[in-house]
Design a protein around this motif. Structure first.
Motif, PDB file in Angstrom:
ATOM      1  N   LEU A  90       0.821  -1.219   0.000  1.00  0.00           N
ATOM      2  CA  LEU A  90       0.000   0.000   0.000  1.00  0.00           C
ATOM      3  C   LEU A  90       0.853   1.266   0.000  1.00  0.00           C
ATOM      4  N   TRP A  96       1.901   1.763  -3.496  1.00  0.00           N
ATOM      5  CA  TRP A  96       0.721   2.131  -4.297  1.00  0.00           C
ATOM      6  C   TRP A  96       0.383   3.607  -4.073  1.00  0.00           C
ATOM      7  N   HIS A  97       0.434   4.034  -2.819  1.00  0.00           N
ATOM      8  CA  HIS A  97       0.175   5.447  -2.510  1.00  0.00           C
ATOM      9  C   HIS A  97       1.230   6.336  -3.148  1.00  0.00           C
ATOM     10  N   GLY A 147      -5.568   3.492  -1.610  1.00  0.00           N
ATOM     11  CA  GLY A 147      -5.683   2.092  -1.215  1.00  0.00           C
ATOM     12  C   GLY A 147      -6.132   1.966   0.216  1.00  0.00           C
TER      13      GLY A 147
END
Ligand code: SF4
Lengths: 470, 228
Positions: free
Chosen positions: B47, B50-51, B57
């Motif tokens: 995550l 992803w951020h 997320g």
């Protein structure tokens, strides 16, 4: 006969006079280089990854016949068509025939250096098809009618205002030059093209021999569009762009993304095994792979230059090259610029008159070799190419003469002493401000762009013997 | 026109030996791979990455949390979408939690591969949708990447044409690195026609190296990690 193309100097002068180009190139390459260094550090033990990259590429090239055969067999088994092109002209013909057979009017393309190498777009437009480059950078230079100036950032040399000016006639209304406006314009414009595309042409970062797959790396998503929406997909591939299996992709994709843009992975890495399966709701029904030789087989047979086939086209060597950073890509005149372009262009094109200058577009500092994720000894290859040029007799007569004269004087000590003494007396008409700056041919070849120190009244040899006497 | 045998034997002659009949011994690959110590670490690294790429997320533990998350992310927009019946396009089947949440919210899902008969119709369906919803086969923690296989029930355009993409992934499908994913892919045998690895939204830096998001693919990307 002149032994090299006079347009080379014109191109270099033009680049040196273009301040924006030089500033933009330096700025962009600085950024790309710093990103790469950071991404490499993050992964840890980068040297190990580079070694693995070199080992994999060397292994593939040493077994190229086996892996290519495996790839071809696999693709044909899956219902794809393979076209083997010895020359760029043959590759163009293959693509033209496919386009003609489908009577396709709308061809959409994602980035492919092979398509630049074979000069595909013009050929297709002559056929009456519209070819649209869908990568933003490629689209910009397509409208401008220019070749890419960087292998990863093709429109590096364009200002935002120039981009806006290029887009305006297509938009039919004024556009401001901020990035969101320009990107939004392209998004909307390109959507129609994607949805109407009958044939999609893609490049290929790696083909996987044992599964018959094509691996494609893009950030914008245009590569996915081009390989998902049209009914027919044509992929253009350089003969050497293979990995044996999925297993090797981990190393290659990490090296490629981190070296090219400093990303962990590009936004989209797509592993395609076309054509689509019958019940898949999307993807191409028909798949053609065009594999290009274009003297790569000659490079393969030449042990000295065989490592040049290991390149994965990441552009890292461009970003650290002091020559590229000063003059940008267009001054090279070739499809592939930068250090790798200087190595492979003379070999691919096999034309010393046109491309013999390229091995000299280097300071031999070795920064390229150090940056290369597959450890290509680029500067070493450049020296060897220079040697090959001389041995092959592709250097100008005057250069021969100069080196002959040089050899004569430096092997005849007494004559050299005399000549130097004479020189220090007779040089005065050429000296300005303590430097030799006015030349008559052939000296003017040098003095037109820089000055020489004047011949000292006392030579080093004289000083040395005086020192010894004291 | 060159035939395959001619082409290959030229290469063999350049290499100075006959073409091997057996596959060459694969090279040993000796690179240090990232390994997370716990499942929780892996999910949070995934995550984080992803951020960092600009995606949103969340980890959810229950259908209720999923609903909460969907409302938070899309609730306001959903209210303004002009054609609510066609606004969300999805794979034929989503993870149970996702199916439950959309049903409970009464947000209708258009099933990409069932709704239209021809490919062009399907494309325009997806192109006109506001949000595309998919599952995922693996996630890569080290890079914040979703790995998505194609299949007859899973349109490739669902994660590509709509301006927003939302993926559901079970935490058990997260892996540390690409190497592990490739191993599992290899063991599946024949690969699907497309394996899409998605790391964040569509992006470009082609104009004066200025980063711009959403040039061709999704402009915003969301992932819900289901703690299973
Ligand atoms: S020679 Fe090396 S650094 Fe240059 S483009 Fe090829 S792989 Fe990248």
């Amino acid at each position: 006969m002149t032994m090299y193309d006079p347009t080379v100097d014109q191109r270099v002068d033009k680049a040196l006079a273009n301040d924006f180009l030089r500033l933009a190139t330096r700025r962009a390459t600085d950024r790309l280089r710093n990103n790469r260094v950071k991404a490499a550090e993050e992964l840890g033990d980068w040297q190990k990854w580079r070694e693995a990259g070199e080992t994999i590429r060397t292994h593939v090239v040493a077994n190229l016949d086996f892996y290519l055969k495996q790839l071809i067999t696999q693709i044909e088994k899956q219902g794809g068509h393979v076209h083997l092109a010895k020359t760029p002209a043959e590759a163009v013909t293959f693509v033209k025939n496919i386009v003609r057979e489908h009577k396709a009017k709308n061809v959409i393309k994602s980035k492919s250096m092979i398509s630049e190498e074979i000069h595909l777009n013009h050929a297709l437009e002559d056929e009456g098809s519209t070819v649209i480059e869908t990568d933003l950078g490629e689209y910009i230079i397509q409208i401008a009618g220019e070749p890419p100036s960087h292998i990863i950032v093709p429109a590096m040399h364009k200002t935002r205002q120039q981009v806006a000016d290029l887009f305006e006639p297509i938009a039919g209304h004024p556009l401001t030059s901020d990035t969101p406006t320009l990107t939004r314009f392209v998004r909307n414009k390109m959507r129609e093209s994607f949805l109407q595309g009958e044939i999609g042409i893609t490049g290929c970062n790696f083909a996987v021999a044992d599964t018959g797959s094509i691996v494609m790396v893009t950030n914008e998503g245009n590569g996915r569009m081009v390989s998902t929406l049209p009914r027919v997909q044509i992929t253009l591939m350089g003969m050497e762009r293979l990995v044996p299996s999925f297993r090797e992709l981990d190393v290659m994709l990490n090296l490629l993304a981190r070296s090219a843009t400093g990303q962990k992975f590009s936004s989209y890495t797509t592993i395609l095994t076309p054509p689509k399966q019958a019940s898949d709701p999307d993807g191409p029904e028909e798949f053609h792979l065009v594999i290009l030789d274009h003297n790569r087989s000659e490079i393969l047979g030449d042990k000295t230059f065989r490592p040049a086939l290991n390149c994965i086209r990441c552009g890292a060597c461009f970003n650290v090259c002091p020559v590229y950073r000063q003059i940008g890509g267009h001054a090279y005149g070739s499809v592939y610029a930068g250090p790798i372009g200087a190595v492979i262009t003379p070999l691919l094109e096999n034309d010393w008159y046109k491309w013999g200058h390229l091995p000299f577009f280097s300071s031999l500092c070795g920064a390229c070799s150090e940056a290369c994720p597959v450890r290509l000894p680029l500067h070493d290859l450049l020296v060897k190419l220079r040697a090959r040029k001389v041995v092959g007799g592709h250097t100008p007569k005057i250069e021969h003469q100069i080196f002959k004269t040089y050899r004569f004087f430096f092997t005849h000590e007494k004559t050299l002493r005399k000549a130097l003494r004479l020189g220090s007396k007779l040089q005065w008409p050429l000296v300005r401000n303590g430097r030799i700056s006015v030349g008559i041919p052939p000296l003017s070849n040098w003095t037109n762009s820089r000055t020489l120190p004047k011949v000292s009244p006392k030579s080093f040899m004289q000083m040395w013997s005086e020192l010894n006497r004291n | 026109m060159t035939n395959t045998n001619e082409f290959i034997s030229l290469l063999a002659s350049k290499l100075g030996r006959p073409t091997p009949t057996q596959a060459p011994e694969p090279v040993a690959i000796n690179v240090p791979q990232y390994r997370s110590s716990t499942r929780k670490d892996r999910a949070s690294l995934f995550l984080d990455n992803w951020h960092a790429l600009g995606g949103k997320g969340m980890i959810v533990k229950s259908p209720e949390e999923t609903m909460q998350c969907l409302k938070e992310w899309f609730g306001d927009q959903q209210a303004t979408w002009p054609n609510k019946q066609q606004a969300i396009v999805a794979w034929d089947m989503l993870p149970t939690v996702a199916e439950f949440a959309f049903a409970a919210l009464e947000w209708p899902l258009v099933r990409y591969s069932q709704e239209a008969q021809s490919s062009p119709d399907r494309y325009s369906l997806a192109a006109q949708a506001e949000l595309g919803v998919t599952g995922a086969d693996w996630g890569i923690a080290l890079s914040g990447t979703l790995v998505v296989n194609s299949s007859p029930q899973r349109g490739r355009a669902v994660s590509l044409l709509p301006p927003l993409h939302l993926a559901f992934i079970e935490a058990s499908k997260l892996r540390d690195n690409l190497f592990d994913v490739l191993e599992e892919l290899t063991s599946l045998g024949m690969p699907p026609s497309a394996i899409e690895m998605i790391s964040g939204p569509s992006r470009t830096s082609d104009i004066e190296m200025d980063l711009s998001i959403g040039v061709h693919g999704p402009i915003e990307v969301y992932v819900i990690v289901i703690d299973d």
